[in-house]
Design a protein around this motif. Structure first.
Motif, mmCIF file in Angstrom:
data_model
loop_
_atom_site.group_PDB
_atom_site.id
_atom_site.type_symbol
_atom_site.label_atom_id
_atom_site.label_comp_id
_atom_site.label_asym_id
_atom_site.label_seq_id
_atom_site.Cartn_x
_atom_site.Cartn_y
_atom_site.Cartn_z
ATOM 1 N N ALA A 1 0.843 -1.199 0.000
ATOM 2 C CA ALA A 1 0.000 0.000 0.000
ATOM 3 C C ALA A 1 0.874 1.243 0.000
ATOM 4 O O ALA A 1 2.035 1.216 0.416
ATOM 5 N N LEU A 2 0.301 2.339 -0.463
ATOM 6 C CA LEU A 2 0.933 3.649 -0.397
ATOM 7 C C LEU A 2 0.107 4.481 0.572
ATOM 8 O O LEU A 2 -1.010 4.889 0.258
ATOM 9 N N LYS A 3 0.640 4.689 1.775
ATOM 10 C CA LYS A 3 -0.127 5.311 2.839
ATOM 11 C C LYS A 3 0.605 6.502 3.439
ATOM 12 O O LYS A 3 1.829 6.539 3.495
ATOM 13 N N SER A 4 -0.173 7.461 3.919
ATOM 14 C CA SER A 4 0.394 8.605 4.618
ATOM 15 C C SER A 4 1.200 8.145 5.828
ATOM 16 O O SER A 4 0.776 7.263 6.588
ATOM 17 N N GLN A 5 2.369 8.751 5.998
ATOM 18 C CA GLN A 5 3.225 8.436 7.142
ATOM 19 C C GLN A 5 2.463 8.585 8.454
ATOM 20 O O GLN A 5 2.611 7.777 9.376
ATOM 21 N N LEU A 6 1.632 9.615 8.545
ATOM 22 C CA LEU A 6 0.865 9.859 9.758
ATOM 23 C C LEU A 6 -0.128 8.727 10.019
ATOM 24 O O LEU A 6 -0.302 8.285 11.149
ATOM 25 N N ASP A 7 -0.766 8.228 8.965
ATOM 26 C CA ASP A 7 -1.780 7.184 9.121
ATOM 27 C C ASP A 7 -1.191 5.862 9.603
ATOM 28 O O ASP A 7 -1.883 5.080 10.269
ATOM 29 N N ILE A 8 0.051 5.572 9.238
ATOM 30 C CA ILE A 8 0.627 4.254 9.570
ATOM 31 C C ILE A 8 1.767 4.344 10.573
ATOM 32 O O ILE A 8 2.466 3.353 10.792
ATOM 33 N N ALA A 9 1.969 5.500 11.188
ATOM 34 C CA ALA A 9 3.092 5.667 12.126
ATOM 35 C C ALA A 9 3.043 4.621 13.237
ATOM 36 O O ALA A 9 4.065 4.022 13.589
ATOM 37 N N ALA A 10 1.860 4.378 13.790
ATOM 38 C CA ALA A 10 1.742 3.398 14.872
ATOM 39 C C ALA A 10 2.033 1.988 14.370
ATOM 40 O O ALA A 10 2.651 1.180 15.085
ATOM 41 N N ASP A 11 1.605 1.675 13.138
ATOM 42 C CA ASP A 11 1.858 0.345 12.571
ATOM 43 C C ASP A 11 3.353 0.134 12.323
ATOM 44 O O ASP A 11 3.866 -0.971 12.525
ATOM 45 N N LEU A 12 4.042 1.178 11.888
ATOM 46 C CA LEU A 12 5.484 1.065 11.661
ATOM 47 C C LEU A 12 6.229 0.858 12.983
ATOM 48 O O LEU A 12 7.127 0.019 13.077
ATOM 49 N N LYS A 13 5.843 1.605 14.006
ATOM 50 C CA LYS A 13 6.513 1.483 15.303
ATOM 51 C C LYS A 13 6.274 0.117 15.940
ATOM 52 O O LYS A 13 7.147 -0.439 16.596
ATOM 53 N N LYS B 1 -6.737 23.766 16.554
ATOM 54 C CA LYS B 1 -5.573 23.744 15.663
ATOM 55 C C LYS B 1 -4.290 23.449 16.452
ATOM 56 O O LYS B 1 -3.511 22.569 16.068
ATOM 57 N N GLU B 2 -4.076 24.174 17.540
ATOM 58 C CA GLU B 2 -2.855 23.974 18.326
ATOM 59 C C GLU B 2 -2.815 22.582 18.946
ATOM 60 O O GLU B 2 -1.745 21.964 19.035
ATOM 61 N N TYR B 3 -3.962 22.088 19.355
ATOM 62 C CA TYR B 3 -4.023 20.752 19.937
ATOM 63 C C TYR B 3 -3.682 19.695 18.885
ATOM 64 O O TYR B 3 -2.917 18.752 19.162
ATOM 65 N N LEU B 4 -4.203 19.842 17.676
ATOM 66 C CA LEU B 4 -3.915 18.890 16.595
ATOM 67 C C LEU B 4 -2.434 18.912 16.226
ATOM 68 O O LEU B 4 -1.817 17.859 16.003
ATOM 69 N N ILE B 5 -1.846 20.107 16.166
ATOM 70 C CA ILE B 5 -0.417 20.214 15.860
ATOM 71 C C ILE B 5 0.407 19.468 16.901
ATOM 72 O O ILE B 5 1.332 18.709 16.582
ATOM 73 N N GLU B 6 0.063 19.676 18.162
ATOM 74 C CA GLU B 6 0.790 19.014 19.257
ATOM 75 C C GLU B 6 0.672 17.498 19.152
ATOM 76 O O GLU B 6 1.671 16.770 19.312
ATOM 77 N N ARG B 7 -0.532 16.993 18.892
ATOM 78 C CA ARG B 7 -0.721 15.544 18.819
ATOM 79 C C ARG B 7 -0.032 14.939 17.601
ATOM 80 O O ARG B 7 0.544 13.844 17.677
ATOM 81 N N VAL B 8 -0.094 15.626 16.473
ATOM 82 C CA VAL B 8 0.556 15.120 15.258
ATOM 83 C C VAL B 8 2.070 15.053 15.463
ATOM 84 O O VAL B 8 2.724 14.073 15.073
ATOM 85 N N GLU B 9 2.633 16.093 16.070
ATOM 86 C CA GLU B 9 4.084 16.089 16.326
ATOM 87 C C GLU B 9 4.463 14.917 17.222
ATOM 88 O O GLU B 9 5.528 14.305 17.041
ATOM 89 N N GLY B 10 3.579 14.571 18.171
ATOM 90 C CA GLY B 10 3.853 13.448 19.032
ATOM 91 C C GLY B 10 3.855 12.121 18.281
ATOM 92 O O GLY B 10 4.656 11.235 18.565
ATOM 93 N N VAL B 11 2.951 11.985 17.305
ATOM 94 C CA VAL B 11 2.875 10.747 16.522
ATOM 95 C C VAL B 11 4.101 10.585 15.629
ATOM 96 O O VAL B 11 4.647 9.486 15.486
ATOM 97 N N LEU B 12 4.542 11.690 15.015
ATOM 98 C CA LEU B 12 5.634 11.615 14.049
ATOM 99 C C LEU B 12 7.020 11.728 14.687
ATOM 100 O O LEU B 12 8.025 11.625 13.986
ATOM 101 N N ALA B 13 7.063 11.959 15.997
ATOM 102 C CA ALA B 13 8.372 12.098 16.676
ATOM 103 C C ALA B 13 9.162 10.817 16.631
ATOM 104 O O ALA B 13 8.623 9.726 16.662
#
Length: 304
Positions: free
Chosen positions: A243-255, A292-304
């Motif tokens: 599959a070709l998936k967004s990094q954000l969508d599969i970050a947990a699966d990769l980890k 918006k600020e809450y979403l930015i914070e959570r996304v940064e946590g997923v992609l860290a």
């Protein structure tokens, strides 16, 4: 502030394309809405709408005036909000649209946590991989991958350095290793079972890769395709293909090791930024900014 109310009525009428729809949305009588538009046209000596029995559309001068009205009302609303940001708890309704994968697996629990912090906030969550009409539906915000093509929409970045990743389960790659082998370059994908995602009436059966200024487009195919991104992700986790998936969508699966990235000798897909989109600037209020600020914070946590 009667003149400001007339501007709000004009903006909503233009957004909804109907005097009666505007009246229902603002809980006013159609006569009040019609009078406000006529009063505004008389004041600026300009015809704003072309009317017929079935349709209502902006004139060219109406389109020009609408942009300035949106900006002016947004400035006044933000100024008012700035005076009262710290006066009370956040209240209001978040009417948000998100893609199925992002919505189910990330946004849904994030909003639950946000509402624990701000208990007076309510949520209406719409999940679909089709592009929603922010002007025609009762949705104020949308989380969308890629910058919107409609320049009239307000798009604020949540994350810019997100990219689609070619991925598969280890079980799938082990299965094909003794046969055709894991893909090493984009062209190898034509020999593999590719899980295609669709939007609206189209399926993305051509994947584009970039490397050192060069571009390759590969026509892919497989025995499974869906217009639901979460379904495609689940198929990949289950070992059904690539599959070709967004990094954000599969970050947990990769980890967690449920999926692994399939490297193609440096060939990658262009960045796939995530934006928070709204139809007009007047919707940018304290609740919008907090989300918006809450979403930015959570996304940064997923992609860290």
């Amino acid at each position: 502030m009667k003149n400001l109310q007339d501007l709000r009525i004009f903006i909503e009428t233009a957004r909804l394309g109907s005097l009666s729809a505007c009246a229902r949305h603002l809980d006013l009588s159609p006569a009040v809405v019609s009078a406000a538009v006529k009063r505004l046209e008389a004041e600026i000596e300009t015809v704003l709408f072309v009317r017929s029995t079935r349709r209502l559309r902006l004139t060219s001068k109406g389109e020009q005036y609408l942009k300035h009205c949106r900006d002016a009302v947004a400035i006044l609303d933000n100024a008012y909000a700035g005076l009262h940001d710290n006066d009370a708890e956040l209240t209001g309704t978040i009417r948000l649209s998100a893609s199925s994968d992002l919505g189910r697996n990330l946004v849904l629990p994030w909003l639950d946590d946000f509402m624990q912090i701000h208990p007076k906030v309510t949520v209406q969550l719409h999940m679909s991989d089709s592009y929603v009409d922010l002007y025609g539906q009762q949705i104020d915000l949308a989380l969308r991958y890629g910058a919107p093509k409609d320049s009239s929409l307000v798009a604020l970045p949540i994350v810019l350095n997100n990219r689609p990743i070619l991925c598969a389960s280890k079980a799938y790659l082990d299965k094909v290793d003794n046969d055709i082998g894991s893909p090493k370059i984009p062209e190898d994908l034509t020999q593999h079972n590719c899980l295609c995602l669709g939007h609206d009436e189209k399926y993305l059966s051509e994947w584009t890769f970039e490397k050192e200024g060069k571009t390759k487009r590969v026509a892919v195919a497989g025995n499974r395709r869906s217009k639901d991104g979460d379904v495609v992700r689940r198929w990949a986790v289950a070992g059904q293909g690539i599959a070709l998936k967004s990094q954000l969508d599969i970050a947990a699966d990769l980890k967690a090791g449920r999926l692994v990235e399939v490297a193609l000798d440096g060939w990658q897909v262009a960045n796939y930024p995530l934006y928070l989109i709204c139809p007009e600037r007047r919707l940018i209020d304290p609740l919008f900014n907090a989300v918006k600020e809450y979403l930015i914070e959570r996304v940064e946590g997923v992609l860290a």
